[in-house]
Design an enzyme around this catalytic site. Structure first.
Site, PDB file in Angstrom:
ATOM      1  N   TRP A  57       0.829  -1.205   0.000  1.00 36.07           N
ATOM      2  CA  TRP A  57       0.000   0.000   0.000  1.00 36.07           C
ATOM      3  C   TRP A  57       0.865   1.258   0.000  1.00 36.07           C
ATOM      4  O   TRP A  57       1.858   1.348   0.719  1.00 36.07           O
ATOM      5  CB  TRP A  57      -0.888  -0.021   1.244  1.00 36.07           C
ATOM      6  CG  TRP A  57      -1.890   1.076   1.341  1.00 36.07           C
ATOM      7  CD1 TRP A  57      -2.789   1.457   0.384  1.00 36.07           C
ATOM      8  CD2 TRP A  57      -2.120   1.929   2.457  1.00 36.07           C
ATOM      9  NE1 TRP A  57      -3.568   2.480   0.850  1.00 36.07           N
ATOM     10  CE2 TRP A  57      -3.180   2.796   2.121  1.00 36.07           C
ATOM     11  CE3 TRP A  57      -1.537   2.038   3.725  1.00 36.07           C
ATOM     12  CZ2 TRP A  57      -3.678   3.757   2.994  1.00 36.07           C
ATOM     13  CZ3 TRP A  57      -2.029   2.993   4.603  1.00 36.07           C
ATOM     14  CH2 TRP A  57      -3.086   3.841   4.236  1.00 36.07           C
ATOM     15  N   SER A 106       3.128  -7.168   1.963  1.00 30.58           N
ATOM     16  CA  SER A 106       2.195  -6.387   2.771  1.00 30.58           C
ATOM     17  C   SER A 106       0.786  -6.453   2.166  1.00 30.58           C
ATOM     18  O   SER A 106       0.244  -7.540   2.010  1.00 30.58           O
ATOM     19  CB  SER A 106       2.714  -4.947   2.895  1.00 30.58           C
ATOM     20  OG  SER A 106       2.083  -4.258   3.940  1.00 30.58           O
ATOM     21  N   PHE A 154       8.976   6.185   5.976  1.00 33.19           N
ATOM     22  CA  PHE A 154       8.531   4.816   6.252  1.00 33.19           C
ATOM     23  C   PHE A 154       9.628   3.818   5.883  1.00 33.19           C
ATOM     24  O   PHE A 154       9.964   2.916   6.654  1.00 33.19           O
ATOM     25  CB  PHE A 154       7.260   4.522   5.457  1.00 33.19           C
ATOM     26  CG  PHE A 154       6.783   3.102   5.581  1.00 33.19           C
ATOM     27  CD1 PHE A 154       6.080   2.684   6.697  1.00 33.19           C
ATOM     28  CD2 PHE A 154       7.025   2.181   4.574  1.00 33.19           C
ATOM     29  CE1 PHE A 154       5.639   1.371   6.815  1.00 33.19           C
ATOM     30  CE2 PHE A 154       6.592   0.872   4.678  1.00 33.19           C
ATOM     31  CZ  PHE A 154       5.896   0.473   5.805  1.00 33.19           C
ATOM     32  N   ILE A 155      10.211   3.993   4.699  1.00 28.38           N
ATOM     33  CA  ILE A 155      11.276   3.092   4.250  1.00 28.38           C
ATOM     34  C   ILE A 155      12.477   3.182   5.186  1.00 28.38           C
ATOM     35  O   ILE A 155      13.059   2.168   5.585  1.00 28.38           O
ATOM     36  CB  ILE A 155      11.694   3.422   2.802  1.00 28.38           C
ATOM     37  CG1 ILE A 155      10.570   3.049   1.835  1.00 28.38           C
ATOM     38  CG2 ILE A 155      12.971   2.671   2.423  1.00 28.38           C
ATOM     39  CD1 ILE A 155      10.816   3.500   0.412  1.00 28.38           C
ATOM     40  N   SER A 156      12.855   4.396   5.552  1.00 27.64           N
ATOM     41  CA  SER A 156      14.002   4.585   6.437  1.00 27.64           C
ATOM     42  C   SER A 156      13.787   3.866   7.767  1.00 27.64           C
ATOM     43  O   SER A 156      14.699   3.220   8.296  1.00 27.64           O
ATOM     44  CB  SER A 156      14.229   6.081   6.677  1.00 27.64           C
ATOM     45  OG  SER A 156      15.281   6.284   7.587  1.00 27.64           O
ATOM     46  N   LEU A 157      12.572   3.946   8.290  1.00 22.44           N
ATOM     47  CA  LEU A 157      12.256   3.279   9.551  1.00 22.44           C
ATOM     48  C   LEU A 157      12.363   1.761   9.404  1.00 22.44           C
ATOM     49  O   LEU A 157      12.932   1.074  10.253  1.00 22.44           O
ATOM     50  CB  LEU A 157      10.842   3.668   9.997  1.00 22.44           C
ATOM     51  CG  LEU A 157      10.355   3.045  11.308  1.00 22.44           C
ATOM     52  CD1 LEU A 157      11.201   3.537  12.477  1.00 22.44           C
ATOM     53  CD2 LEU A 157       8.884   3.381  11.528  1.00 22.44           C
ATOM     54  N   GLN A 158      11.836   1.226   8.301  1.00 19.47           N
ATOM     55  CA  GLN A 158      11.828  -0.225   8.107  1.00 19.47           C
ATOM     56  C   GLN A 158      13.224  -0.775   7.815  1.00 19.47           C
ATOM     57  O   GLN A 158      13.501  -1.953   8.063  1.00 19.47           O
ATOM     58  CB  GLN A 158      10.872  -0.610   6.971  1.00 19.47           C
ATOM     59  CG  GLN A 158       9.442  -0.168   7.184  1.00 19.47           C
ATOM     60  CD  GLN A 158       8.915  -0.537   8.557  1.00 19.47           C
ATOM     61  OE1 GLN A 158       9.077  -1.665   9.010  1.00 19.47           O
ATOM     62  NE2 GLN A 158       8.295   0.416   9.242  1.00 19.47           N
ATOM     63  N   ASP A 176       9.096  -6.278  12.832  1.00 15.84           N
ATOM     64  CA  ASP A 176       8.017  -5.692  12.029  1.00 15.84           C
ATOM     65  C   ASP A 176       6.895  -5.161  12.929  1.00 15.84           C
ATOM     66  O   ASP A 176       6.282  -5.926  13.666  1.00 15.84           O
ATOM     67  CB  ASP A 176       7.467  -6.760  11.076  1.00 15.84           C
ATOM     68  CG  ASP A 176       6.488  -6.197  10.068  1.00 15.84           C
ATOM     69  OD1 ASP A 176       6.130  -5.003  10.165  1.00 15.84           O
ATOM     70  OD2 ASP A 176       6.070  -6.959   9.177  1.00 15.84           O
ATOM     71  N   HIS A 218       9.651  -4.562   8.228  1.00 14.97           N
ATOM     72  CA  HIS A 218       8.556  -4.826   7.282  1.00 14.97           C
ATOM     73  C   HIS A 218       9.025  -5.018   5.838  1.00 14.97           C
ATOM     74  O   HIS A 218       8.218  -5.347   4.977  1.00 14.97           O
ATOM     75  CB  HIS A 218       7.542  -3.676   7.355  1.00 14.97           C
ATOM     76  CG  HIS A 218       6.206  -3.994   6.773  1.00 14.97           C
ATOM     77  ND1 HIS A 218       5.444  -5.074   7.175  1.00 14.97           N
ATOM     78  CD2 HIS A 218       5.484  -3.380   5.802  1.00 14.97           C
ATOM     79  CE1 HIS A 218       4.315  -5.110   6.492  1.00 14.97           C
ATOM     80  NE2 HIS A 218       4.317  -4.095   5.651  1.00 14.97           N
TER      81      HIS A 218
END
Length: 239
Positions: free
Chosen positions: A20, A77, A138-142, A192, A220
């Protein structure tokens, strides 16, 4: 209505569904590792990338018309929900099912680990304000701050984001999943926050015929954070 596909490489067809908020470009970093063995078919899901909005039945019919007779199918996802539904409804076409940090039900309830629906609503609100900034954060966090140069070519439509939010909140395949007899694997990341590792323990009990893989240091997006391990797993699973 045409579904946008990108194809790379030759070999066994491997269809990839993104998550998403993203489009098929999220898979680009791993294409060089996959295309020597597979014909990679990247799909933009409805309302994302270059695929217009359409309902499930229209999507399924249009997609199957463009795909080989048989193929392996991987979904990350939200894409795992699409992949699972397609495998349930079209078992003669899907030879292998790979669910990457996905779940037959994303929202938590009294006997199912997941996330509160508010988490997705907040993400949706942030996406609506600044898509590029939100996705990169979001990508940086994952990836635990690992550098990743992700370029968003075609931002998702507001309708696509809203439809995806509805899918994450309402699609529930826990019962139908018992019908699946094709080789199926679920990949989880121990860190995750979206598909909690607790889900894996429940699924191992409820669906003992599936294979389960845990990435101990992944969140994730294990296909980006632990690409070598991910590719090894894919090659071992798809015969």
């Amino acid at each position: 209505m045409n579904i946008h596909l990108d194809k790379h490489g030759q070999g066994m067809p491997l269809v990839l569904f993104h998550g998403w908020g993203f489009d098929n470009q999220i898979w680009q970093p791993i294409i060089p590792y996959l295309k020597p063995k597979y014909q990679i078919i990247l799909v933009d899901l409805p309302g994302f990338g270059l695929t217009p909005m359409m309902d499930w039945e229209s999507f399924k019919k249009n997609l199957l018309d463009q795909l080989p007779d048989k193929f392996a199918l991987a979904g990350w996802s939200m894409g795992g929900l699409y992949a699972t539904r397609l495998a349930i409804e079209e078992p003669a076409r899907v030879q292998y099912l790979i669910n990457i940090t996905s779940s037959p039900r994303f929202i938590s309830d009294i006997d199912w680990p997941g996330v509160a629906e508010e988490v997705f609503v907040n993400f949706y609100n942030n996406l609506s304000k600044d898509i590029n900034k939100t996705l990169k954060e979001f990508i940086s966090l994952q990836l635990n701050k690992m550098k990743f140069d992700f370029k968003i070519g075609n931002p998702p439509s507001p309708e696509g984001l809203a439809f995806g939010l509805e899918i994450l909140g309402t699609w529930d395949f826990r019962e139908q999943l018992k019908q699946i007899t094709i080789p199926t694997v679920y990949l989880f990341g121990r860190l995750d926050p979206i598909t909690p590792v607790k889900t894996m323990a429940i699924m191992e009990k409820n669906y003992p015929n599936f294979k389960y893989v845990l990435f101990n240091r992944a969140a994730h997006m294990p296909f980006l954070s632990h690409t070598d391990l991910f590719i090894t797993m894919m090659d071992e699973f798809i015969k």
